[in-house]
Enzyme design. Structure first.
Site, mmCIF file in Angstrom:
data_model
loop_
_atom_site.group_PDB
_atom_site.id
_atom_site.type_symbol
_atom_site.label_atom_id
_atom_site.label_comp_id
_atom_site.label_asym_id
_atom_site.label_seq_id
_atom_site.Cartn_x
_atom_site.Cartn_y
_atom_site.Cartn_z
ATOM 1 N N HIS A 20 13.818 44.051 24.591
ATOM 2 C CA HIS A 20 13.414 44.632 25.872
ATOM 3 C C HIS A 20 12.039 45.282 25.784
ATOM 4 C CE1 HIS A 20 17.828 44.619 25.342
ATOM 5 N NE2 HIS A 20 17.732 43.955 26.475
ATOM 6 N N ASP A 69 12.522 47.473 21.834
ATOM 7 C CA ASP A 69 13.594 47.462 20.829
ATOM 8 C C ASP A 69 13.817 46.114 20.157
ATOM 9 O OD1 ASP A 69 14.716 45.979 22.833
ATOM 10 O OD2 ASP A 69 16.385 47.326 23.260
ATOM 11 N N SER A 88 19.684 42.516 31.477
ATOM 12 C CA SER A 88 19.256 43.813 30.943
ATOM 13 C C SER A 88 17.822 44.194 31.311
ATOM 14 C CB SER A 88 19.418 43.843 29.427
ATOM 15 O OG SER A 88 18.683 42.792 28.851
#
Ligand SMILES: *[C@@H]1O[C@H](CO)[C@@H](O)[C@H](O)[C@H]1NC(C)=O
Ligand SMILES: *[C@@H]1O[C@H](CO)[C@@H](O)[C@H](O)[C@H]1NC(C)=O
Ligand SMILES: *[C@@H]1O[C@H](CO)[C@@H](O)[C@H](O)[C@H]1NC(C)=O
Ligand SMILES: *[C@@H]1O[C@H](CO)[C@@H](O)[C@H](O)[C@H]1NC(C)=O
Length: 370
Positions: free
Chosen positions: A336, A333, A41
């Protein structure tokens, strides 16, 4: 830490086919014409949106993801651009198309195979050990299969086809440790298997003819709000992060670097650059103000608590809002990073000396070989 599901590392492989059109203001004008990226991610620019698996950060399609630069969600796990996006811009290339959304007829400058939640170790390992509940089924091995399929559709022309390609392998492996949390399998086993798997993929790319490669190490995962919020407060290091997690990623990187050293001996015709995420991030944590940050530990997007992170109410849910100034935060978040932090990390890699050998050695070799 199972919550880390979707924050798989960054396994970026940049592949750029060089030449053409220098313009006055570009630092590295079209020296490469393609980038191939692999990872999790931290590097995924949109593959994950149709992939089942990650649940904790499953709201990436919603606002405020993407609010900073794109002004809508692009299924990137950030408020804006990722390191790989800044790399593309530095090379004067468009943002990479996610592999799963290639249309087949576009003139292409690279493909991004990174998928949120993916692991370094093959998914079967997690299934066999009952660690696969709710996790992304892709690993770096899957991404290599996708890459091979992609080459077939392109009528791959052999090793020379990579003369203008930059392969960027972003960090991958943090998810492996996260999925293994609470299992009896020792971290040392995860490290050995993870590094061996990544090494095998790199080897395969190098055998196909990859000549320009950047491999990112793991970040200090103990500095992420998620890790901070689950670890006991006694588990802290000198910069206030989770000591055990940072130690895990530190040792992982040592093993990865040893493996890169052996790949350099096997493939002397290739430049293999190690991008030191761990030290770049630590350097920012020690002096955040110097980089424009006011908040090093709290997430920007969250519902409160000591780290503004709650696994039950994560960014992208309607009840969860973002801070007003994401550029003052390192973390976006809970896992990340913000666009601002990704930019800082990119700059530290490209011009800040946080790579070995220096980033410029890629350009030197490219210019030398035309
Ligand atoms: C390029 O540099 C020139 C001179 O510094 C400047 O006037 C021009 O606006 C720049 N162009 C771009 C596209 O940044
Ligand atoms: C690619 O194909 C799609 C669907 O057929 C079409 O809409 C699009 O214009 C094509 N793009 C290019 C660059 O040819
Ligand atoms: C996984 O779970 C199954 C069913 O509960 C059990 O039979 C098996 O021994 C477990 N395997 C491991 C490696 O723990
Ligand atoms: C750090 O990791 C190494 C390698 O796994 C391990 O031997 C050592 O005990 C760890 N130290 C701490 C403080 O966790």
């Amino acid at each position: 830490m199972v919550a880390l599901t979707s924050y798989s590392a960054i396994f970026i492989v940049l592949c750029a086919f060089a030449s053409a059109s220098p313009t006055a203001n570009e630092t590295h004008p079209r020296l490469f014409s393609k980038i191939y990226a692999f990872g999790d991610s931290f590097t995924d620019t949109g593959n994950t949106r149709s992939v089942s698996g990650p649940t904790v950060f499953g709201h990436v399609s919603n606002s405020p993801y993407g609010s900073t630069f794109f002004h809508h969600s692009t299924n990137r796990y950030s408020d804006g651009r990722l390191v790989i996006d800044f790399v593309a811009q530095t090379l004067s290339l468009p943002f990479l198309t996610p592999y799963r959304y290639l249309k087949g007829n576009e003139s292409f400058h690279g493909v991004n195979f990174a998928v949120a939640g993916s692991t370094a170790i093959n998914h079967d390992f997690f299934v066999r050990n009952n660690l696969s509940l709710n996790i992304t089924p892709q690993s770096i091995q899957t991404q290599l299969l996708w890459f091979n399929k992609f080459l077939e559709t392109q009528g791959h022309r052999g090793a020379a086809a990579f003369d203008d390609a930059l392969f960027w392998v972003g960090e991958i492996g943090v998810n492996d440790y996260a999925y293994n949390t609470g299992s009896p399998i020792p971290d040392d086993t995860i490290r050995k298997l993870g590094v061996a798997s990544v090494t095998g993929v790199l080897q395969s790319l190098l055998k196909k003819g990859a000549k320009y490669m950047v491999v990112q190490g793991l970040p200090p995962s103990g500095c992420l709000p998620l890790a901070m919020s689950v670890a006991p407060v006694t588990d802290r290091d000198d910069i206030g992060c989770v000591r055990s997690s940072n130690n895990q990623t530190y040792y992982h990187n040592l093993a990865l670097r040893a493996s890169l050293q052996s790949l350099r001996r096997q493939f002397p015709q290739a430049v293999i650059v190690y991008a030191d995420y761990w030290n770049a991030y630590q350097t920012v944590m020690k002096n955040p103000g110097k980089y424009g940050f006011r908040e090093s530990f709290k997430a920007c997007c969250g519902v409160g608590g000591p780290y503004n992170f709650n696994v039950l109410a994560v960014c992208g849910m309607s009840s969860v809002s973002s801070c007003k100034k994401p550029y003052e935060y390192i973390n976006w978040d809970g896992v990340h990073l913000t666009e601002a932090m990704y930019k800082v990390v990119h700059d530290m890699f490209v011009e800040g000396g946080f790579t070995q050998p220096p980033f410029g050695s890629l350009f030197d070799k490219k210019r030398h070989e035309g």
